[in-house]
Enzyme design. Structure first.
Site, PDB file in Angstrom:
ATOM      1  N   GLU A  31       0.857  -1.181   0.000  1.00  0.00           N
ATOM      2  CA  GLU A  31       0.000   0.000   0.000  1.00  0.00           C
ATOM      3  C   GLU A  31       0.892   1.230   0.000  1.00  0.00           C
ATOM      4  OE1 GLU A  31      -2.210  -0.885   3.597  1.00  0.00           O
ATOM      5  OE2 GLU A  31      -0.977   0.436   4.800  1.00  0.00           O
ATOM      6  N   HIS A  70      -4.246   3.284   8.264  1.00  0.00           N
ATOM      7  CA  HIS A  70      -2.975   2.868   8.853  1.00  0.00           C
ATOM      8  C   HIS A  70      -2.098   4.099   9.061  1.00  0.00           C
ATOM      9  CE1 HIS A  70      -3.419  -1.341   6.916  1.00  0.00           C
ATOM     10  NE2 HIS A  70      -3.842  -1.362   8.161  1.00  0.00           N
TER      11      HIS A  70
END
Lengths: 300, 387
Positions: free
Chosen positions: A208, A247
């Site tokens: 990511e 995150h």
């Protein structure tokens, strides 16, 4: 074989009498993990519902059971202490599930516990399907096989694994490395293990935005895994710069951590990048049937 | 959490890093009375989180109380002009009145967390007072770095090495190792993600002094410094973060965009992949939203209301992978949430897979909702309904 974890690995749970710890200890136990006990200070001498002994300290637990792996379910303010305790007691692999640990705590722990491998923090754990599960992954969607899976995220891993399993592509070991900016074990460190694992015949790397873990993984694959079929995925292509998405580590800083840079790095290493998770099984099947990847110069 | 200059400088002062004499004022009259009691040469600086204050005319010098008052009024009259990252600009609620320094040289010194090295890193340059990314482009050779071993921590040799490597003016040499050490202590004590002195000024009378202060704190470590955490209330907190907090999800879990397809998923990775799926299907995303674990009725309702009331969403795509969370429970949560909410109704597209998925989809279909089988199908359907 598998990496980091097999059916003989002796596992304890730090925080085994807490809500999360006891719930997931039960799931790990039922999956077949060789769970040998747990630790909660002040509750030593008790026995869990599964008949596992509870100890006051990690040291006692290790001495009594010979545990080598510890799964940590301890709230953020106490997680660094739990990791140090595991290290001093001789644990060789700590899996830290806790989300929200101060970055400086992780920095210090990672910098001072050489010799103990840490997976996480802020991770779903790892599983060697058919052998053992340590963490919070839903065991029933996994299937034993030859695909190694690496990911920074929990549910995205499940999404991908579910697709792989439904396509008949079983897994050797799946590692959720964690979504924090500082983590104990990077993609590259996992890839070194996969390289020497006879069970692992192909790899899926789910990255990511943020950091440079994907770029480094791509360079390692290009240089050291020329014959391994690999497919990558990069989440967060529509992320704005300068803001974390869910995150803490998923953040584009200036020209750093962009999806473009990661996709380019994988493609330069000859690794196809799926545009969506649903493409991954077909991409991987194609890579496997094609055999050897076109050799790539390891010049970047 | 980012700190304003006056807050950063308060931390610097406590840590023993020299900073200019100053007063913090919230009105032009306060600026005037401060200068009346402290005559001299002053600079009035807007206190905002955005960069580019100088170029925007938000830093001005003033001699005497009358000029101080006038200059402060002018600075505070209009907000900081918008830029790409802050399209709304930023309101100016206070100014710092600061001693005007006779600056001979400007250097740069910062500490941040290096993700790849997994260590704190010092970055020092003899080019200060400009954007460090520009320095990195124009004078990459001027950047001196030192990766600190956290087991050893800071030792003055690190400061000496950096001063030589960055070829700082000899005037910096005596003071620099102590300033770098104080900065490192502050970095650790407050669990900072970035501490930056830009510029670190060398004055004509030989003082080394922090002319600006940039401090970014780790939200996860704020509980350790309650005094600093309180400042939060006086900061213009990012509006998306405030909304997320109000809805009971983590401050990183919600982010708005200009499109009309609302999204929600359980887990950050899946939520990012969901946005990407909508974009792949030709849609424009209204938001990022990670509902977290355990999508019960209360949580789903909060999230639905968060998106419907605060974004341009005309459809809401819910993408749940039932791992430990069971699909039938999530489905019941969604149905209940929709029955409870008083907010306006927009069409839902729900993708529910994993544990107990069939049961979950049956519950949804019974309630007249549109369950779909895959993430791609859901994205397509949502984009269709949005247009």
């Amino acid at each position: 074989m598998s990496i980091f974890l097999d059916k003989n690995s002796k596992v304890i749970v730090q925080g085994i009498t807490g809500a999360e710890g006891s719930y997931h200890a039960d799931r790990m136990h039922r999956y077949g993990t060789n769970l040998v006990g747990g630790v909660t200070p002040g509750k030593g001498g008790q026995t869990t519902a599964q008949g596992l002994p509870v100890f006051d300290t990690v040291k006692e637990a290790v001495e009594a059971t010979g545990a080598t792996h510890s799964c940590i379910f301890v709230p953020p303010p106490f997680a660094a202490d739990a990791l140090y305790e595991a290290y001093e007691a001789g644990i060789t692999l700590a899996i830290c599930i806790t989300e929200g640990i101060p970055v400086h705590d992780t920095l210090k722990v990672v910098g001072t516990t050489r010799g103990m491998r840490i997976i996480g923090p802020n991770c779903p754990g790892l599983i060697s399907p058919g052998k053992a599960l340590v963490g919070i992954m839903p065991g029933h969607i996994f299937k034993e096989g030859g695909v190694g899976v690496l990911s920074r995220s929990g549910t995205l891993t499940y999404e991908v694994v579910d697709l792989l399993t439904r396509a008949g592509l079983g897994q050797s070991t799946c590692v959720g490395v964690g979504g924090d900016p500082i983590i104990g074990t990077t993609f590259v460190e996992c890839l070194r293990e996969f390289k020497n694992d006879p069970q692992t015949e192909a790899l899926v790397v789910c990255g990511e935005i943020g950091g440079s873990d994907e770029e480094e993984a791509a360079a390692f694959i290009g240089a050291h895994l020329p014959e391994m079929p690999v497919v990558a995925f990069v989440g967060g292509r529509n992320a704005p710069p300068g803001k974390s998405l869910g995150h803490a580590g998923a953040i584009i800083s200036g020209s750093f951590g962009t999806p473009q840079s990661k996709i380019k790095a994988f493609e330069a290493a000859g690794v196809p990048v799926a545009g969506r998770p649903s493409e991954i099984p077909a991409f991987l099947a194609r890579e496997i049937s094609r055999g050897k990847r076109a050799p790539q110069p390891a010049s970047f | 959490m980012n700190l304003m200059e006056h807050q950063g400088k308060a931390l610097f002062r406590d840590a023993g890093i020299p900073v200019p004499r100053s007063g913090h004022a919230t009105t032009p009259d306060d600026v005037g009375s401060f200068i009346e009691t402290n005559p001299g040469d002053w600079v009035v600086k807007a206190q905002v989180l955005m960069g580019g204050r100088g170029k925007a005319g938000k830093i001005k010098s003033a001699q005497g109380a009358a000029e101080g008052r006038a200059v402060a009024r002018e600075i505070m009259a209009t907000p900081m002009p918008p830029n790409r990252q802050n399209p709304q600009g930023e309101k100016i609620n206070s100014v710092l009145v600061e001693e005007r320094l006779a600056i001979a040289k400007e250097a740069y010194c910062a500490i941040t967390v290096d993700r790849a090295a997994r260590k704190p890193v010092f970055i020092v340059s003899r080019f200060g007072g400009m954007d460090i990314e520009e320095v990195a482009e124009q004078h990459p050779e001027s950047l001196a770095k030192y990766y600190v071993d956290t087991a050893i921590g800071y030792s003055p040799f690190i400061g000496r090495e950096l001063a030589f490597a960055a070829q700082l003016d000899p005037g910096y040499r005596r003071a620099f190792p102590a300033i770098a050490g104080a900065l490192y202590d502050l970095f650790f004590r407050y669990g900072a993600k970035l501490v930056e002195i830009n510029p670190l000024a060398l004055t004509h009378d030989g003082r080394v002094i922090a002319s600006d202060a940039k401090v970014e704190l780790d939200d996860d470590a704020l509980y350790r410094n309650p005094g600093v955490a309180e400042w939060r209330t006086t900061l213009p907190l990012d509006e998306d973060e405030l909304l997320a907090e109000g809805a009971g999800v983590g401050i990183r879990n919600f982010r708005r965009f200009p499109g009309n397809v609302g999204t929600m998923a359980n887990g950050a990775g899946l939520a990012m992949a969901t946005m990407d799926a909508v974009s792949n299907a030709g849609g424009r995303i209204a938001n990022f939203l990670d509902v977290g674990g355990g999508a019960n009725a209360q949580r789903v309702r909060n999230c639905y209301e968060l998106v419907v009331n605060n974004t341009g969403a005309t459809v809401f795509f819910i993408n749940i992978f039932g791992g430990i969370t069971r699909g039938d429970e999530v489905a019941r949560g969604i149905v209940e949430a929709m029955a409870q909410t008083a907010s306006r109704k927009i069409p839902l597209v729900i993708r529910l897979t994993g544990t107990n998925e069939e049961e979950g989809r049956r519950i949804l279909a019974q309630a007249g909702m549109t369950p779909v089988e895959t993430m791609d199908d859901g994205a397509r359907k949502a984009v269709e309904l949005a247009s």
